[in-house]
Design an enzyme around this catalytic site. Structure first.
Site, PDB file in Angstrom:
ATOM      1  N   ASN A  64      60.574  37.858  39.036  1.00 57.25           N
ATOM      2  CA  ASN A  64      60.406  39.287  39.317  1.00 57.25           C
ATOM      3  C   ASN A  64      61.112  39.598  40.646  1.00 57.25           C
ATOM      4  O   ASN A  64      60.643  39.191  41.704  1.00 57.25           O
ATOM      5  CB  ASN A  64      58.909  39.613  39.394  1.00 57.25           C
ATOM      6  CG  ASN A  64      58.641  41.093  39.665  1.00 57.25           C
ATOM      7  OD1 ASN A  64      59.545  41.856  39.999  1.00 57.25           O
ATOM      8  ND2 ASN A  64      57.387  41.490  39.531  1.00 57.25           N
ATOM      9  N   CYS A  91      57.986  48.142  42.307  1.00 52.71           N
ATOM     10  CA  CYS A  91      58.841  47.685  41.201  1.00 52.71           C
ATOM     11  C   CYS A  91      59.426  48.843  40.393  1.00 52.71           C
ATOM     12  O   CYS A  91      60.293  48.638  39.550  1.00 52.71           O
ATOM     13  CB  CYS A  91      58.059  46.746  40.288  1.00 52.71           C
ATOM     14  SG  CYS A  91      57.582  45.226  41.114  1.00 52.71           S
ATOM     15  N   HIS A 140      61.178  46.642  33.368  1.00 57.10           N
ATOM     16  CA  HIS A 140      60.955  45.871  34.596  1.00 57.10           C
ATOM     17  C   HIS A 140      60.482  44.466  34.207  1.00 57.10           C
ATOM     18  O   HIS A 140      59.620  44.294  33.343  1.00 57.10           O
ATOM     19  CB  HIS A 140      59.904  46.563  35.462  1.00 57.10           C
ATOM     20  CG  HIS A 140      59.475  45.707  36.605  1.00 57.10           C
ATOM     21  ND1 HIS A 140      60.379  45.183  37.505  1.00 57.10           N
ATOM     22  CD2 HIS A 140      58.255  45.251  36.989  1.00 57.10           C
ATOM     23  CE1 HIS A 140      59.729  44.452  38.394  1.00 57.10           C
ATOM     24  NE2 HIS A 140      58.440  44.475  38.098  1.00 57.10           N
TER      25      HIS A 140
HETATM   26  N1  COA Z   1      49.543  27.354  37.857  1.00 58.49           N
HETATM   27  C1  COA Z   1      48.489  26.851  37.223  1.00 58.49           C
HETATM   28  N2  COA Z   1      47.337  27.508  37.059  1.00 58.49           N
HETATM   29  C2  COA Z   1      47.244  28.738  37.576  1.00 58.49           C
HETATM   30  C3  COA Z   1      48.319  29.348  38.254  1.00 58.49           C
HETATM   31  C4  COA Z   1      49.497  28.601  38.397  1.00 58.49           C
HETATM   32  N3  COA Z   1      50.579  29.089  39.034  1.00 58.49           N
HETATM   33  N4  COA Z   1      47.955  30.580  38.633  1.00 58.49           N
HETATM   34  C5  COA Z   1      46.702  30.762  38.215  1.00 58.49           C
HETATM   35  N5  COA Z   1      46.279  29.637  37.578  1.00 58.49           N
HETATM   36  C6  COA Z   1      44.970  29.394  36.949  1.00 58.49           C
HETATM   37  C7  COA Z   1      43.870  30.252  37.485  1.00 58.49           C
HETATM   38  O1  COA Z   1      43.309  29.710  38.657  1.00 58.49           O
HETATM   39  C8  COA Z   1      42.906  30.268  36.343  1.00 58.49           C
HETATM   40  O2  COA Z   1      42.190  29.055  36.355  1.00 58.49           O
HETATM   41  P1  COA Z   1      40.620  29.011  35.917  1.00 58.49           P
HETATM   42  O3  COA Z   1      40.613  29.451  34.472  1.00 58.49           O
HETATM   43  O4  COA Z   1      40.268  27.599  36.121  1.00 58.49           O
HETATM   44  O5  COA Z   1      39.933  29.980  36.811  1.00 58.49           O
HETATM   45  C9  COA Z   1      43.799  30.224  35.114  1.00 58.49           C
HETATM   46  O6  COA Z   1      45.076  29.728  35.569  1.00 58.49           O
HETATM   47  C10 COA Z   1      44.018  31.569  34.465  1.00 58.49           C
HETATM   48  O7  COA Z   1      44.280  32.513  35.492  1.00 58.49           O
HETATM   49  P2  COA Z   1      44.640  34.011  35.173  1.00 58.49           P
HETATM   50  O8  COA Z   1      44.790  34.755  36.454  1.00 58.49           O
HETATM   51  O9  COA Z   1      43.664  34.502  34.144  1.00 58.49           O
HETATM   52  O10 COA Z   1      46.068  33.823  34.466  1.00 58.49           O
HETATM   53  P3  COA Z   1      46.937  34.869  33.736  1.00 58.49           P
HETATM   54  O11 COA Z   1      47.207  34.437  32.364  1.00 58.49           O
HETATM   55  O12 COA Z   1      46.431  36.281  33.958  1.00 58.49           O
HETATM   56  O13 COA Z   1      48.324  34.747  34.524  1.00 58.49           O
HETATM   57  C11 COA Z   1      49.572  35.973  36.162  1.00 58.49           C
HETATM   58  C12 COA Z   1      48.382  35.053  35.918  1.00 58.49           C
HETATM   59  C13 COA Z   1      49.603  36.339  37.636  1.00 58.49           C
HETATM   60  C14 COA Z   1      50.836  35.216  35.774  1.00 58.49           C
HETATM   61  C15 COA Z   1      49.421  37.240  35.274  1.00 58.49           C
HETATM   62  O14 COA Z   1      48.134  37.786  35.436  1.00 58.49           O
HETATM   63  C16 COA Z   1      50.431  38.293  35.583  1.00 58.49           C
HETATM   64  O15 COA Z   1      51.609  38.116  35.347  1.00 58.49           O
HETATM   65  N6  COA Z   1      49.959  39.449  36.059  1.00 58.49           N
HETATM   66  C17 COA Z   1      50.856  40.545  36.367  1.00 58.49           C
HETATM   67  C18 COA Z   1      51.502  40.246  37.678  1.00 58.49           C
HETATM   68  C19 COA Z   1      52.627  41.192  37.939  1.00 58.49           C
HETATM   69  O16 COA Z   1      53.367  41.494  37.068  1.00 58.49           O
HETATM   70  N7  COA Z   1      52.734  41.637  39.190  1.00 58.49           N
HETATM   71  C20 COA Z   1      53.788  42.498  39.585  1.00 58.49           C
HETATM   72  C21 COA Z   1      53.681  43.805  38.864  1.00 58.49           C
HETATM   73  S1  COA Z   1      55.082  44.734  39.028  1.00 58.49           S
END
Ligand code: COA
Length: 338
Positions: A289, A117, A259
């Site tokens: 993204n 990215c 980004h």
């Molecule tokens: N819909 C509903 N629930 C979801 C889900 C979705 N699409 N994805 C994950 N969950 C659930 C998980 O299973 C978890 O459930 P649990 O509490 O029962 O275990 C809960 O939501 C929280 O998950 P978590 O991973 O803590 O969520 P989060 O707030 O961290 O959001 C991302 C997840 C991936 C959106 C976030 O971590 C993120 O944006 N990370 C950076 C990713 C990124 O930018 N990548 C590229 C970098 S350049």
């Protein structure tokens, strides 16, 4: 590193596919819902390139052709074309070769650059070095990714995040003593992040096999929470470092161009560097993204609002880990006409 002969962006163009993948449509594919996606990521929809045999170059070629047209540039005058992508059409030849051939950049040498990215910022920095050294006078930098090609649409943790798109800029030497252009760039990387955001198979270590396909190892995987934290910390710190290095205050900055990984990441970075959200370029709500394409697509969307002399800070974070910031002074008013 400060540049002697300054490079400047002389035009920007973008392309996103017509096909829209909404949160409602994702609800039919995985256990998720619009409210979760919108509140946790800020994404409402993304664009997906459909059609057998269509790769990243299709979008990049559209963006570069528009760029050449709107800047009235003869493709034969381009010296270098760099394509930042993690989703090349094929492993070889470089997607940049395919783009350059298709747009008639017959004199240009071209290559791909892979920094996930952060790819567009790394490539723009590379272009600026070629301009600074006098080796090139006109460079096209493309950021393009067909993320749908490496996204597992049964994995709700990743499939909600990514979209397809391409953006391109023309980089030329800034008018002498004008003060416009790319002032400074900081690029950083740390391979310690390799296990947190990756596509395992398809390279030399894990070539494609029945086993890698069955293991879904050709898709992108991530530890979302740790990537989130690393992105906030790295982008905030590098923006602060850049601003401090040039005695810039938040009031000096016309736009932060970050980004587009997650709207909450952008909000936290903006808070930490004390730049208000109305000065943060955003397109994540409509494109998701798009990896190497997020920055040029932001510049494309906001081009009509930009004015000569606007001070911009670009900031990126991606797999690797890779991250960085660029300080530039915008060199023209409003949209270049088509
Ligand atoms: N819909 C509903 N629930 C979801 C889900 C979705 N699409 N994805 C994950 N969950 C659930 C998980 O299973 C978890 O459930 P649990 O509490 O029962 O275990 C809960 O939501 C929280 O998950 P978590 O991973 O803590 O969520 P989060 O707030 O961290 O959001 C991302 C997840 C991936 C959106 C976030 O971590 C993120 O944006 N990370 C950076 C990713 C990124 O930018 N990548 C590229 C970098 S350049």
């Amino acid at each position: 590193m400060k540049l002697i002969k300054r490079a400047s962006i002389a035009g920007v163009a973008g392309y996103v596919p017509d096909n829209v993948l909404t949160n409602d449509a994702l609800e039919q594919m995985v256990a998720t819902n619009d409210q979760w996606i919108t509140t946790r990521t800020g994404i409402q929809e993304r664009r997906i390139l459909k059609g057998a045999g269509l790769g990243t170059s299709v979008m990049a070629i559209r963006a570069v052709k528009d760029l050449l047209q709107k800047t009235a540039t003869d493709p034969a005058t381009i010296d270098l074309l760099i394509c930042a992508t993690i989703t090349p059409d094929q492993i070889t030849p470089a997607t940049a070769n395919i783009i350059a051939h298709a747009v008639g950049a017959t004199r240009a040498f071209s290559y791909d650059l892979q920094a996930a990215c952060s790819g567009f910022l790394y490539a723009l920095d590379t272009a600026a070095q070629f301009i600074a050294s006098g080796r090139a006078k006109k460079v096209i930098v493309v950021g393009a990714d067909k993320m749908s090609a490496i996204t597992d649409y049964t994995d709700r943790a990743t499939c909600i995040l990514f979209g397809d798109g391409a953006g391109a800029v023309l980089v030329t030497e800034a008018e002498a003593d004008s003060g416009y252009g790319i002032v400074d760039t900081i690029c950083k990387s740390d391979g310690g992040g390799q296990h947190l955001l990756y596509q395992k198979a398809g390279g030399s270590r894990w070539p494609a096999s029945h086993a890698t396909v069955e293991a879904k190892a050709h898709y992108i995987h991530q530890d979302g929470q740790n990537v989130f934290k690393a992105a906030v910390t790295a982008m905030s710190e590098v923006v602060v470092e850049m601003m401090a290095g040039h005695q810039l205050t938040p009031a000096d900055i016309a736009y932060l161009v970050p980004h587009q990984a997650n709207r909450r990441i952008l909000q936290l970075v903006a808070d930490r560097v004390a730049i208000p959200m109305e000065k943060v370029m955003l397109n994540i709500h409509k494109y998701g993204n798009t990896t190497a394409a997020t920055l040029p697509l932001c510049l494309w969307d906001y081009e009509s609002k930009l004015k000569k002399g606007d001070k911009l800070i670009l900031a990126v974070f991606g797999g690797g880990f890779t991250w960085g910031a660029m300080y530039m002074i915008w060199g023209y008013d409003g949209c270049k006409m088509m």
